[in-house]
Design a protein around this motif. Structure first.
Motif, PDB file in Angstrom:
ATOM      1  N   GLY A 124       0.828  -1.215   0.000  1.00  0.00           N
ATOM      2  CA  GLY A 124       0.000   0.000   0.000  1.00  0.00           C
ATOM      3  C   GLY A 124       0.852   1.251   0.000  1.00  0.00           C
TER       4      GLY A 124
ATOM      5  N   CYS B  16      -4.899   5.626  -4.559  1.00  0.00           N
ATOM      6  CA  CYS B  16      -5.188   5.107  -5.901  1.00  0.00           C
ATOM      7  C   CYS B  16      -4.128   5.539  -6.913  1.00  0.00           C
ATOM      8  CB  CYS B  16      -6.581   5.558  -6.358  1.00  0.00           C
ATOM      9  SG  CYS B  16      -7.251   4.544  -7.693  1.00  0.00           S
TER      10      CYS B  16
ATOM     11  N   CYS C 126       1.140   4.008  -1.647  1.00  0.00           N
ATOM     12  CA  CYS C 126       0.634   5.388  -1.770  1.00  0.00           C
ATOM     13  C   CYS C 126      -0.331   5.756  -0.641  1.00  0.00           C
ATOM     14  CB  CYS C 126      -0.021   5.598  -3.131  1.00  0.00           C
ATOM     15  SG  CYS C 126      -1.659   4.848  -3.281  1.00  0.00           S
ATOM     16  N   GLY C 127      -0.520   4.842   0.287  1.00  0.00           N
ATOM     17  CA  GLY C 127      -1.373   5.149   1.439  1.00  0.00           C
ATOM     18  C   GLY C 127      -2.858   5.184   1.108  1.00  0.00           C
TER      19      GLY C 127
ATOM     20  N   CYS D 102      -0.889   0.917  -7.120  1.00  0.00           N
ATOM     21  CA  CYS D 102      -1.252  -0.448  -7.524  1.00  0.00           C
ATOM     22  C   CYS D 102      -0.636  -1.541  -6.634  1.00  0.00           C
ATOM     23  CB  CYS D 102      -0.868  -0.711  -8.977  1.00  0.00           C
ATOM     24  SG  CYS D 102      -2.286  -0.722 -10.065  1.00  0.00           S
TER      25      CYS D 102
HETATM   26 FE1  FES Z   1      -1.791   2.643  -3.639  1.00  0.00          FE
HETATM   27 FE2  FES Z   1      -4.056   1.295  -3.339  1.00  0.00          FE
HETATM   28  S1  FES Z   1      -2.562   1.725  -1.843  1.00  0.00           S
HETATM   29  S2  FES Z   1      -3.282   2.218  -5.139  1.00  0.00           S
END
Ligand code: FES
Length: 110
Positions: free
Chosen positions: A38, A44, A40-41, A47
């Motif tokens: 996760g 979205c 990017c926290g 990925c």
């Molecule tokens: Fe980065 Fe879901 S945590 S896209």
């Protein structure tokens, strides 16, 4: 509380209980699953929270929306499976999803 079952690629099951409103990615983090970094926290944009929804749950979870940011990211993933692939940070766990089963993707493939 919502129960989620994560299935590893070796078929080991990791079960976690989280409060309603938690995202599926956050539930994975709570269970210390290294398959879901996760990065990017939950924004979205990375990925690294890609999962495959168990076939029995696809209708309840819903498919990735056509022309969405989620679709534009996930459709290029090597393990992309139309209908089953979802970014777990985009799934908010509700009572309707209690007992949800998802399949983790080997983190070597991410
Ligand atoms: Fe980065 Fe879901 S945590 S896209």
């Amino acid at each position: 509380m919502i129960t989620v079952n994560f299935i590893r690629t070796n078929n080991d099951k990791v079960q976690v209980e989280v409060p309603e409103g938690t995202t599926l990615m956050e539930a994975a983090k709570q269970a210390d699953l290294n398959e879901i970094p996760g990065d990017c926290g939950g924004n979205c944009s990375c990925c690294t929270c890609h999962v495959h929804i168990n076939n029995a749950w696809v209708a309840k979870v819903g498919k990735v929306s056509y022309n969405s940011i989620e679709e534009s990211l996930i459709e290029y993933e090597g393990e992309f499976r139309p209908g089953q692939s979802k970014l777990s940070c985009q799934i908010k766990l509700t009572n309707e999803l209690d007992g949800l089963t998802v399949h983790l993707i080997d983190d070597e493939l991410l």
